[in-house]
Design a protein around this motif. Structure first.
Motif, PDB file in Angstrom:
ATOM      1  N   ARG A 346       0.840  -1.180   0.000  1.00  0.00           N
ATOM      2  CA  ARG A 346       0.000   0.000   0.000  1.00  0.00           C
ATOM      3  C   ARG A 346       0.884   1.242   0.000  1.00  0.00           C
ATOM      4  O   ARG A 346       2.001   1.214   0.523  1.00  0.00           O
ATOM      5  N   PRO A 347       0.408   2.356  -0.556  1.00  0.00           N
ATOM      6  CA  PRO A 347       1.143   3.607  -0.372  1.00  0.00           C
ATOM      7  C   PRO A 347       1.323   3.878   1.118  1.00  0.00           C
ATOM      8  O   PRO A 347       0.417   3.627   1.920  1.00  0.00           O
ATOM      9  N   LEU A 348       2.468   4.394   1.469  1.00  0.00           N
ATOM     10  CA  LEU A 348       2.856   4.450   2.875  1.00  0.00           C
ATOM     11  C   LEU A 348       3.366   5.844   3.236  1.00  0.00           C
ATOM     12  O   LEU A 348       4.132   6.452   2.482  1.00  0.00           O
ATOM     13  N   VAL A 349       2.931   6.338   4.385  1.00  0.00           N
ATOM     14  CA  VAL A 349       3.498   7.559   4.965  1.00  0.00           C
ATOM     15  C   VAL A 349       4.259   7.145   6.209  1.00  0.00           C
ATOM     16  O   VAL A 349       3.697   6.501   7.099  1.00  0.00           O
ATOM     17  N   MET A 350       5.557   7.495   6.262  1.00  0.00           N
ATOM     18  CA  MET A 350       6.379   7.158   7.425  1.00  0.00           C
ATOM     19  C   MET A 350       6.827   8.434   8.107  1.00  0.00           C
ATOM     20  O   MET A 350       7.383   9.341   7.471  1.00  0.00           O
ATOM     21  N   PRO A 362      17.825   0.606   6.541  1.00  0.00           N
ATOM     22  CA  PRO A 362      17.539   1.376   5.326  1.00  0.00           C
ATOM     23  C   PRO A 362      17.047   0.516   4.172  1.00  0.00           C
ATOM     24  O   PRO A 362      17.526  -0.596   3.951  1.00  0.00           O
ATOM     25  N   CYS A 363      16.065   1.022   3.478  1.00  0.00           N
ATOM     26  CA  CYS A 363      15.547   0.385   2.274  1.00  0.00           C
ATOM     27  C   CYS A 363      14.936   1.474   1.400  1.00  0.00           C
ATOM     28  O   CYS A 363      14.763   2.612   1.833  1.00  0.00           O
ATOM     29  N   ARG A 364      14.604   1.116   0.208  1.00  0.00           N
ATOM     30  CA  ARG A 364      14.108   2.097  -0.756  1.00  0.00           C
ATOM     31  C   ARG A 364      12.814   1.609  -1.371  1.00  0.00           C
ATOM     32  O   ARG A 364      12.665   0.425  -1.666  1.00  0.00           O
ATOM     33  N   ARG A 365      11.878   2.517  -1.539  1.00  0.00           N
ATOM     34  CA  ARG A 365      10.668   2.229  -2.295  1.00  0.00           C
ATOM     35  C   ARG A 365      10.140   3.523  -2.879  1.00  0.00           C
ATOM     36  O   ARG A 365      10.445   4.615  -2.396  1.00  0.00           O
ATOM     37  N   GLU A 366       9.325   3.399  -3.905  1.00  0.00           N
ATOM     38  CA  GLU A 366       8.860   4.582  -4.637  1.00  0.00           C
ATOM     39  C   GLU A 366       7.450   5.005  -4.274  1.00  0.00           C
ATOM     40  O   GLU A 366       6.987   6.043  -4.745  1.00  0.00           O
ATOM     41  N   ASP A 367       6.778   4.231  -3.422  1.00  0.00           N
ATOM     42  CA  ASP A 367       5.372   4.538  -3.142  1.00  0.00           C
ATOM     43  C   ASP A 367       5.175   5.022  -1.710  1.00  0.00           C
ATOM     44  O   ASP A 367       4.161   4.746  -1.093  1.00  0.00           O
ATOM     45  N   TRP A 368       6.146   5.756  -1.189  1.00  0.00           N
ATOM     46  CA  TRP A 368       5.951   6.292   0.159  1.00  0.00           C
ATOM     47  C   TRP A 368       6.326   7.760   0.229  1.00  0.00           C
ATOM     48  O   TRP A 368       7.003   8.316  -0.630  1.00  0.00           O
ATOM     49  N   VAL A 369       5.835   8.381   1.313  1.00  0.00           N
ATOM     50  CA  VAL A 369       6.195   9.749   1.669  1.00  0.00           C
ATOM     51  C   VAL A 369       6.896   9.685   3.016  1.00  0.00           C
ATOM     52  O   VAL A 369       6.345   9.137   3.983  1.00  0.00           O
ATOM     53  N   LEU A 370       8.090  10.237   3.081  1.00  0.00           N
ATOM     54  CA  LEU A 370       8.847  10.321   4.325  1.00  0.00           C
ATOM     55  C   LEU A 370       8.821  11.762   4.809  1.00  0.00           C
ATOM     56  O   LEU A 370       9.035  12.690   4.009  1.00  0.00           O
ATOM     57  N   THR A 371       8.586  11.969   6.110  1.00  0.00           N
ATOM     58  CA  THR A 371       8.393  13.330   6.622  1.00  0.00           C
ATOM     59  C   THR A 371       9.345  13.639   7.777  1.00  0.00           C
ATOM     60  O   THR A 371       8.905  13.898   8.898  1.00  0.00           O
ATOM     61  N   PRO A 372      10.647  13.626   7.560  1.00  0.00           N
ATOM     62  CA  PRO A 372      11.578  13.868   8.668  1.00  0.00           C
ATOM     63  C   PRO A 372      11.737  15.340   9.032  1.00  0.00           C
ATOM     64  O   PRO A 372      11.688  16.226   8.161  1.00  0.00           O
ATOM     65  N   HIS A 373      11.932  15.606  10.325  1.00  0.00           N
ATOM     66  CA  HIS A 373      12.478  16.897  10.725  1.00  0.00           C
ATOM     67  C   HIS A 373      14.002  16.790  10.622  1.00  0.00           C
ATOM     68  O   HIS A 373      14.536  15.699  10.358  1.00  0.00           O
ATOM     69  N   LYS A 402      18.545   8.086  -1.630  1.00  0.00           N
ATOM     70  CA  LYS A 402      18.795   6.893  -0.822  1.00  0.00           C
ATOM     71  C   LYS A 402      17.530   6.094  -0.562  1.00  0.00           C
ATOM     72  O   LYS A 402      17.544   4.856  -0.607  1.00  0.00           O
ATOM     73  N   TYR A 403      16.409   6.792  -0.325  1.00  0.00           N
ATOM     74  CA  TYR A 403      15.194   6.101   0.129  1.00  0.00           C
ATOM     75  C   TYR A 403      14.054   6.104  -0.888  1.00  0.00           C
ATOM     76  O   TYR A 403      13.085   5.347  -0.733  1.00  0.00           O
ATOM     77  N   GLY A 404      14.122   6.960  -1.912  1.00  0.00           N
ATOM     78  CA  GLY A 404      13.080   6.978  -2.928  1.00  0.00           C
ATOM     79  C   GLY A 404      11.840   7.722  -2.498  1.00  0.00           C
ATOM     80  O   GLY A 404      11.796   8.391  -1.468  1.00  0.00           O
ATOM     81  N   GLY A 405      10.788   7.597  -3.301  1.00  0.00           N
ATOM     82  CA  GLY A 405       9.500   8.209  -2.981  1.00  0.00           C
ATOM     83  C   GLY A 405       9.556   9.726  -2.964  1.00  0.00           C
ATOM     84  O   GLY A 405      10.288  10.365  -3.713  1.00  0.00           O
ATOM     85  N   VAL A 406       8.748  10.297  -2.087  1.00  0.00           N
ATOM     86  CA  VAL A 406       8.699  11.749  -1.882  1.00  0.00           C
ATOM     87  C   VAL A 406       9.200  12.032  -0.479  1.00  0.00           C
ATOM     88  O   VAL A 406       8.757  11.404   0.479  1.00  0.00           O
ATOM     89  N   LEU A 415      10.890  21.670   2.570  1.00  0.00           N
ATOM     90  CA  LEU A 415      11.260  21.252   1.213  1.00  0.00           C
ATOM     91  C   LEU A 415      10.576  19.933   0.886  1.00  0.00           C
ATOM     92  O   LEU A 415      10.529  19.026   1.720  1.00  0.00           O
ATOM     93  N   ILE A 416      10.060  19.816  -0.336  1.00  0.00           N
ATOM     94  CA  ILE A 416       9.405  18.600  -0.814  1.00  0.00           C
ATOM     95  C   ILE A 416      10.066  18.223  -2.126  1.00  0.00           C
ATOM     96  O   ILE A 416      10.132  19.037  -3.056  1.00  0.00           O
ATOM     97  N   PHE A 417      10.538  16.970  -2.218  1.00  0.00           N
ATOM     98  CA  PHE A 417      11.294  16.554  -3.404  1.00  0.00           C
ATOM     99  C   PHE A 417      10.966  15.127  -3.770  1.00  0.00           C
ATOM    100  O   PHE A 417      10.930  14.239  -2.907  1.00  0.00           O
ATOM    101  N   ASP A 418      10.719  14.873  -5.062  1.00  0.00           N
ATOM    102  CA  ASP A 418      10.375  13.532  -5.536  1.00  0.00           C
ATOM    103  C   ASP A 418      11.422  12.959  -6.484  1.00  0.00           C
ATOM    104  O   ASP A 418      11.181  11.949  -7.153  1.00  0.00           O
ATOM    105  N   GLY A 419      12.583  13.579  -6.542  1.00  0.00           N
ATOM    106  CA  GLY A 419      13.630  13.139  -7.461  1.00  0.00           C
ATOM    107  C   GLY A 419      13.728  14.001  -8.697  1.00  0.00           C
ATOM    108  O   GLY A 419      14.750  13.976  -9.387  1.00  0.00           O
TER     109      GLY A 419
END
Length: 498
Positions: A346-350, A362-373, A402-406, A415-419
């Protein structure tokens, strides 16, 4: 968002891009580089006079580059209009070069005088123009510059910076301990990347663009290095619902989190998802948290589990989108729940603790959004927090590589970046600096994903909506603002009146 920031154009450029294209566009328009300097200085003077029409005197502090040329043109214009002008130049005994030298000479020919830039000469000054350093600055400041910057900041004066506050890196928003704190920054040709993120929020004041004769050509002919976004850019995604729609049409979200003693984070994220328009939200959390969550928000569905068994996998699989991290904590339970989320197709927000686990696995996928401070981003990259803040654009690019996705790198000027697409969201306010604000953001993003927005649009719209709600909540004061104070405004903003 400041009114002045909202009025800036969407296209953002690095200092290098502007410097590279300035002579080419000037030639295209049949103008000399000197003419651009003359226009820049005169327009900056008009911006100063419009902001502070009561000013009768000012000190213009300048360095030795083209920024000094702009400063000398401004000083000459102010002198012509009857102000008492003092120009304080770094190392005035050394001759300037090129167009800056012409501007200096014209100031002298108009009756102006030049003094050595010394901190004590700012005593009693009511207005200052900062022309010390321009977009070409990088590296460490010399001690004489740091002393002068400190004197500018200590003076009880109104300050306008030319192009960017001296000491600020215009390409990434980094500033050390020595940076001019301006009330107004007048930038030329195009808005620089670093003016809208990082330390810029504290030192730029209001930002005004003077595009000069070539600004429109830069915006139309040159690919921007990033785009500024706001809530208004995403209102079209928040259309009224069809009259025959039901809860199944608006997305199902499975939220994983809430370890021992942390029901609040998962509750805030889940309620934010509902308030953003999700049809159904189900929480998978520790048994002990369920009564506390249910009592405060009965609309949330709950499933308690102290082990990651097959039923947990089924509950998570029910969701069209999975949100993992709020209050997840650490230890075996957190790790196994993280694995459940990771294995869900499923699309994932972490967010939050899920990012700390990801840093160790660490792993990489293209269907997630990562929201780090920034702290979480540093752990994800294996660097120091200071390294992230030193160049936020590099950090978000490295994270995405490194991690893919957005990747959503939170902070002043998120900042928001998708590659491919770099977005800058100068939204929100310091009232968000409180526990739970990030959980609310992750819930909003998950909700927009579940309602059909793309990864990038959900992340960008979510950040802007979150920031706009924070500004509305802060009308009662930023200090003491709670994450839950955003909820009524979130609901209002996802139902825009057109």
């Amino acid at each position: 968002m400041r009114k002045a920031t909202a009025e800036l154009p969407a296209t953002l450029f690095s200092g290098a891009t502007v410097r590279r294209w300035e002579p080419l566009l000037a030639k295209q328009h049949g103008v000399l580089m000197w003419s651009l300097m003359e226009e820049a200085g005169q327009q900056a003077w008009q911006a100063f006079h419009q902001r502070w029409p009561e000013a009768v005197s000012l000190a213009v502090v300048c360095g030795r580059g083209n920024n000094a040329g702009d400063a000398y043109v401004l000083a000459r214009s102010a002198l012509k209009d009857g102000l008492q002008v003092r120009v304080l130049q770094m190392q005035p005994e050394r001759p300037l070069k090129g167009d800056a030298k012409i501007a200096q000479q014209q100031y002298l020919d108009a009756g102006g005088h030049i003094e050595n830039a010394e901190p004590g000469r700012l005593a009693g000054v009511s207005h200052i123009v900062d022309g010390l350093l321009g977009t070409g600055f990088e590296g460490e400041l010399r001690s004489d510059f740091t002393r002068m910057i400190a004197a500018i900041n200590e003076a009880p004066a109104r300050v306008m910076s030319l192009d960017l506050p001296s000491g600020l890196n215009g390409d990434n928003g980094f500033a050390g301990d020595d940076v001019v704190s301006a009330d107004l920054t007048v930038t030329f040709v195009g808005v620089k990347l670093g003016l809208l993120t990082g330390a810029a929020a504290s030192c730029c004041g209001d930002i005004q663009l003077v595009p000069l004769v070539i600004g429109s050509a830069l915006a139309s002919q040159v690919r921007p290095d990033a785009m500024k976004i706001s809530y208004q850019d995403y209102r079209h995604h928040l259309k009224p619902r069809q009259a025959d729609s039901h809860k199944g049409h608006h997305g199902r979200i499975a939220v994983i989190g809430g370890n021992h003693g942390m029901p609040g984070a998962v509750r805030l994220a889940s309620e934010a998802a509902l308030r953003s328009g999700a049809g159904l939200v189900s929480i998978i959390s520790r048994y002990e948290n369920l009564p506390l969550i249910q009592a405060g928000r009965p609309e949330l569905m709950l499933w308690g589990s102290d082990i990651a068994d097959m039923e947990v996998y089924q509950r998570v699989g029910w969701g069209q989108v999975v949100l993992c991290g709020p209050g997840l904590g650490s230890g075996d339970w957190a790790f196994h729940m993280w694995r459940v989320a990771q294995n869900a197709e499923r699309p994932l927000v972490m967010d939050a603790d899920a990012l700390n686990i990801l840093a160790k696995n660490p792993c990489r996928r293209e269907d997630w959004v990562l929201t780090p401070h920034p702290g979480e981003a540093a752990r994800l990259l294996g660097v120091d927090n200071a390294d992230v803040q030193r160049d936020r654009f590099k950090a978000v690019r490295d994270l995405q590589k490194k991690y893919g996705g957005v990747v959503v790198l939170k902070g002043p000027g998120t900042l928001i970046f998708d590659g491919e697409t770099m977005l800058v969201a100068p939204v929100g306010n310091p009232g968000l600096a409180t526990g739970g604000s990030g959980d609310v953001l992750s819930g909003i993003i998950a909700s927009l994903l579940a309602q059909g927005l793309s990864l990038l649009d959900a992340a960008a719209c979510g950040v802007c909506l979150h920031g706009e709600a924070a500004d509305m909540a802060a009308e009662g004061g930023q200090r003491g603002m709670l994450a839950s104070d955003l909820m009524p405004y979130i609901r209002q903003l996802v139902n825009p009146e057109d």
